[in-house]
Write a protein that holds these residues in place. Structure first.
Motif, PDB file in Angstrom:
ATOM      1  N   PRO A  97      32.175   3.856  47.708  1.00  2.13           N
ATOM      2  CA  PRO A  97      32.225   4.758  49.111  1.00  2.13           C
ATOM      3  C   PRO A  97      31.541   4.211  50.592  1.00  2.13           C
ATOM      4  CG  PRO A  97      31.104   5.910  47.413  1.00  2.13           C
ATOM      5  CD  PRO A  97      31.752   4.717  46.897  1.00  2.13           C
ATOM      6  N   SER A  98      30.124   3.766  50.044  1.00  3.35           N
ATOM      7  CA  SER A  98      29.338   3.263  51.261  1.00  3.35           C
ATOM      8  C   SER A  98      29.853   2.038  51.875  1.00  3.35           C
ATOM      9  CB  SER A  98      27.917   3.138  50.896  1.00  3.35           C
ATOM     10  OG  SER A  98      27.369   4.320  50.129  1.00  3.35           O
ATOM     11  N   LEU A  99      30.328   1.034  51.050  1.00  2.00           N
ATOM     12  CA  LEU A  99      30.957  -0.166  51.599  1.00  2.00           C
ATOM     13  C   LEU A  99      31.998   0.265  52.431  1.00  2.00           C
ATOM     14  CD1 LEU A  99      30.026  -3.282  51.254  1.00  2.00           C
ATOM     15  CD2 LEU A  99      31.710  -3.377  49.418  1.00  2.00           C
ATOM     16  N   THR A 100      32.939   0.964  51.582  1.00  2.00           N
ATOM     17  CA  THR A 100      34.440   1.405  52.220  1.00  2.00           C
ATOM     18  C   THR A 100      34.116   2.129  53.853  1.00  2.00           C
ATOM     19  OG1 THR A 100      35.265   1.938  50.166  1.00  2.00           O
ATOM     20  CG2 THR A 100      36.172   3.036  52.230  1.00  2.00           C
ATOM     21  N   LEU A 101      33.050   2.939  54.130  1.00  2.00           N
ATOM     22  CA  LEU A 101      32.595   3.336  55.231  1.00  2.00           C
ATOM     23  C   LEU A 101      32.373   2.308  56.157  1.00  2.00           C
ATOM     24  CD1 LEU A 101      31.990   5.804  57.040  1.00  2.00           C
ATOM     25  CD2 LEU A 101      29.539   5.941  56.083  1.00  2.00           C
ATOM     26  N   LEU A 314      34.472   8.978  61.749  1.00  2.61           N
ATOM     27  CA  LEU A 314      33.752   8.130  60.450  1.00  2.61           C
ATOM     28  C   LEU A 314      32.733   9.102  59.898  1.00  2.61           C
ATOM     29  CD1 LEU A 314      33.155   4.851  62.454  1.00  2.61           C
ATOM     30  CD2 LEU A 314      34.658   5.187  60.270  1.00  2.61           C
ATOM     31  N   ILE A 315      31.937   9.805  60.484  1.00  2.00           N
ATOM     32  CA  ILE A 315      31.052  10.627  59.833  1.00  2.00           C
ATOM     33  C   ILE A 315      31.630  11.549  58.825  1.00  2.00           C
ATOM     34  CG2 ILE A 315      29.121  12.373  60.062  1.00  2.00           C
ATOM     35  CD1 ILE A 315      28.611  10.877  62.785  1.00  2.00           C
ATOM     36  N   GLU A 316      32.717  12.155  59.217  1.00  3.24           N
ATOM     37  CA  GLU A 316      33.502  12.977  58.248  1.00  3.24           C
ATOM     38  C   GLU A 316      34.040  12.446  57.027  1.00  3.24           C
ATOM     39  OE1 GLU A 316      35.023  16.430  56.685  1.00  3.24           O
ATOM     40  OE2 GLU A 316      33.544  16.435  58.407  1.00  3.24           O
ATOM     41  N   VAL A 317      34.538  11.176  57.239  1.00  6.36           N
ATOM     42  CA  VAL A 317      34.940  10.360  56.267  1.00  6.36           C
ATOM     43  C   VAL A 317      33.870  10.236  55.195  1.00  6.36           C
ATOM     44  CG1 VAL A 317      35.938   7.827  55.611  1.00  6.36           C
ATOM     45  CG2 VAL A 317      36.929   9.342  57.490  1.00  6.36           C
ATOM     46  N   GLY A 318      32.745   9.667  55.674  1.00 12.18           N
ATOM     47  CA  GLY A 318      31.700   9.439  55.076  1.00 12.18           C
ATOM     48  C   GLY A 318      31.179  10.502  54.108  1.00 12.18           C
ATOM     49  N   MET A 319      31.177  11.638  54.699  1.00 14.95           N
ATOM     50  CA  MET A 319      30.837  12.905  53.870  1.00 14.95           C
ATOM     51  C   MET A 319      32.035  13.175  53.057  1.00 14.95           C
ATOM     52  SD  MET A 319      29.706  15.183  56.931  1.00 14.95           S
ATOM     53  CE  MET A 319      29.229  16.611  55.863  1.00 14.95           C
ATOM     54  N   GLN A 320      33.131  12.962  53.196  1.00 16.68           N
ATOM     55  CA  GLN A 320      34.297  13.115  52.224  1.00 16.68           C
ATOM     56  C   GLN A 320      34.310  12.181  51.068  1.00 16.68           C
ATOM     57  OE1 GLN A 320      37.904  13.019  54.496  1.00 16.68           O
ATOM     58  NE2 GLN A 320      37.699  15.098  55.438  1.00 16.68           N
ATOM     59  N   LEU A 321      33.605  11.075  51.478  1.00 10.30           N
ATOM     60  CA  LEU A 321      33.624   9.926  50.217  1.00 10.30           C
ATOM     61  C   LEU A 321      32.345  10.149  49.446  1.00 10.30           C
ATOM     62  CD1 LEU A 321      34.551   6.786  52.232  1.00 10.30           C
ATOM     63  CD2 LEU A 321      35.586   7.758  50.347  1.00 10.30           C
ATOM     64  N   GLY A 322      31.356  11.164  49.929  1.00 10.45           N
ATOM     65  CA  GLY A 322      30.053  11.325  49.230  1.00 10.45           C
ATOM     66  C   GLY A 322      28.964  10.402  49.446  1.00 10.45           C
ATOM     67  N   ASP A 324      25.428   9.543  51.313  1.00 11.64           N
ATOM     68  CA  ASP A 324      24.493  10.404  51.828  1.00 11.64           C
ATOM     69  C   ASP A 324      24.179   9.985  53.159  1.00 11.64           C
ATOM     70  OD1 ASP A 324      22.235  12.104  51.464  1.00 11.64           O
ATOM     71  OD2 ASP A 324      21.083  10.383  51.139  1.00 11.64           O
ATOM     72  N   ASN A 325      24.104  10.818  54.053  1.00  9.93           N
ATOM     73  CA  ASN A 325      23.844  10.558  55.459  1.00  9.93           C
ATOM     74  C   ASN A 325      24.559   9.339  56.032  1.00  9.93           C
ATOM     75  OD1 ASN A 325      22.411  10.437  57.999  1.00  9.93           O
ATOM     76  ND2 ASN A 325      20.490  10.241  57.366  1.00  9.93           N
ATOM     77  N   PRO A 326      25.881   9.578  56.227  1.00  9.65           N
ATOM     78  CA  PRO A 326      26.884   8.400  56.869  1.00  9.65           C
ATOM     79  C   PRO A 326      26.477   8.142  58.226  1.00  9.65           C
ATOM     80  CG  PRO A 326      28.032  10.709  56.393  1.00  9.65           C
ATOM     81  CD  PRO A 326      26.656  10.710  55.766  1.00  9.65           C
ATOM     82  N   GLU A 327      26.021   9.043  58.847  1.00  5.00           N
ATOM     83  CA  GLU A 327      25.582   8.829  60.275  1.00  5.00           C
ATOM     84  C   GLU A 327      24.509   7.783  60.450  1.00  5.00           C
ATOM     85  OE1 GLU A 327      24.657  11.200  64.657  1.00  5.00           O
ATOM     86  OE2 GLU A 327      24.404  12.181  62.653  1.00  5.00           O
ATOM     87  N   ALA A 328      23.627   8.102  59.486  1.00  4.00           N
ATOM     88  CA  ALA A 328      22.472   6.913  59.631  1.00  4.00           C
ATOM     89  C   ALA A 328      23.032   5.400  59.219  1.00  4.00           C
ATOM     90  CB  ALA A 328      21.145   7.357  58.730  1.00  4.00           C
ATOM     91  N   LEU A 329      23.759   5.654  58.322  1.00  8.59           N
ATOM     92  CA  LEU A 329      24.361   4.137  57.924  1.00  8.59           C
ATOM     93  C   LEU A 329      25.284   3.491  59.028  1.00  8.59           C
ATOM     94  CD1 LEU A 329      24.705   2.186  55.578  1.00  8.59           C
ATOM     95  CD2 LEU A 329      26.812   3.611  54.726  1.00  8.59           C
TER      96      LEU A 329
END
Length: 371
Positions: A97-101, A314-322, A324-329
């Motif tokens: 998920p992190s790489l996908t984001l 994008l932030i919402e997508v990151g949250m849905q993927l699980g 942690d703190n997608p905005e920071a990434l």
């Protein structure tokens, strides 16, 4: 156990003379044999690895999807069917998920090396979750690269938002949202699947690099290219590597793999998606009659404003993927892009200079125990 191919007697004896037992891991590549990854990038990288290890590590390349397709590569490497392959994160979003984001972020403009270098820095030095997800899949994320800025390539001219409405467009990651903003229907198909869909009328357009008009044969059907860069995405993983194999290597062999990772990032991004991208497009204009289409101001404005407008999604997508703190990434990656754009202005298309800079600033800093 790592699956290896038995060396010929001559090669085996030569390697054993150095005091090391040679390994010949298999890289299964799903793009066609004519793809630059298979003809140039990987053969050079594998030769570098062989030389750096005195022949103790000799990769074998099997191209054309004989072992696994784009969606099956992660499982094939994870399970040991092969020891390396090309991984597109959005093909298996729940596994990484992190790489996908990161891959879903469309970087404005057309500076693929800045995006590729920023992605490498982010993944290896500033994204523990990226490395953890790779470990969970028994893999390493080596050789990440960025493609050239995507263009809209269609079976009929598209110059405006109204021209896009109702079209079926092959788009992945953040490009899917861009297609939706234009009133089109995004279709998440692999690069190889898209050829047949274009031929049968199941696709009207692709958001893809101009080089793929030639490599995948899109130029026979998508003869109209809108003259508007849609932005870069990274990282596609050019050498998804078996962690079982890597952890069993000597320190010298591990360092050779990390150095090759820097080379693959520079070589494939510049060689294929900067230099060859333009040359391939000009060839397609000559051979297949591919034409440039001038976009209107409304379409230009939509594309130029997309990155900022897409941030909340994008932030919402990151949250849905699980994640942690997608905005920071997201912020970490985009800040790195800005820094590397300065390096890009300095180094241009010098592959050797980029390889050295990536080694100095990223891969030499990697804590191998964290992989």
């Amino acid at each position: 156990m790592t699956t290896t191919k038995t060396l010929t007697l001559t090669t085996a004896l030569a390697v054993l003379a150095t005091g090391a037992l040679a390994q010949s891991p298999i890289y299964g590549s799903w793009p066609p044999a004519s793809d630059y990854l298979n003809t140039d990038t990987l053969p050079e990288a594998f030769e570098m690895i062989s030389e750096a290890t005195d022949g103790s590590l000799q990769w074998e390349l099997i191209a054309g999807g004989q072992l696994a397709d784009g969606r099956g590569t992660l499982a094939a490497v994870s399970d040991g069917l092969m020891q390396g392959g090309l991984q597109i994160p959005v093909y298996t979003p729940q596994d990484m998920p992190s790489l996908t984001l990161l891959y879903s972020i469309v970087v404005p403009g057309d500076d693929p090396m800045a995006a590729a270098a920023a992605a490498a820095e982010t993944v290896f030095l500033n994204c523990p979750s990226c490395l953890a997800e790779a470990r969970d899949n028994n893999t390493l994320l080596l050789g990440g690269f960025a493609s050239a800025s995507y263009r809209l390539m269609c079976t009929s001219p598209v110059a405006s938002i109204s021209d896009m409405e109702g079209l079926r467009i092959r788009a992945t990651g953040g490009y899917s949202e861009l297609a939706s903003m234009g009133g089109a229907t995004p279709m998440s198909t692999t690069l190889t699947e898209a050829v047949g869909l274009l031929q049968r009328g199941g696709l009207d357009c692709l958001m893809a690099t101009r080089e793929w008009l030639q490599t995948y044969g899109y130029g026979e059907y998508a003869k109209y290219v809108t003259d508007l860069p849609l932005g870069n995405a990274a990282p596609a993983i050019g050498l998804l590597m078996s962690r079982d194999l890597f952890t069993g290597l000597s320190e010298e062999e591990q360092q050779a793999m990390l150095h090759a990772s820097a080379f693959i990032t520079a070589k494939h991004t510049i060689g294929n998606y900067v230099l060859r991208d333009q040359a391939s497009f000009e060839h397609q204009q000559e051979v297949n009659g591919v034409e440039l289409v001038t976009p209107d101001d409304e379409l230009v404005a939509m594309v130029e404003g997309f990155s900022e407008a897409d941030r909340a999604r994008l932030i919402e997508v990151g949250m849905q993927l699980g994640v942690d703190n997608p905005e920071a990434l997201i912020e970490t990656y985009l800040a790195a892009v800005e820094r590397w754009q300065g390096v890009s202005a300095e180094l241009g298309t010098d592959i050797d200079a980029w390889t050295q800079r990536l080694w100095d600033d990223v891969f030499s800093q990697v804590d191998v125990s964290s992989l």
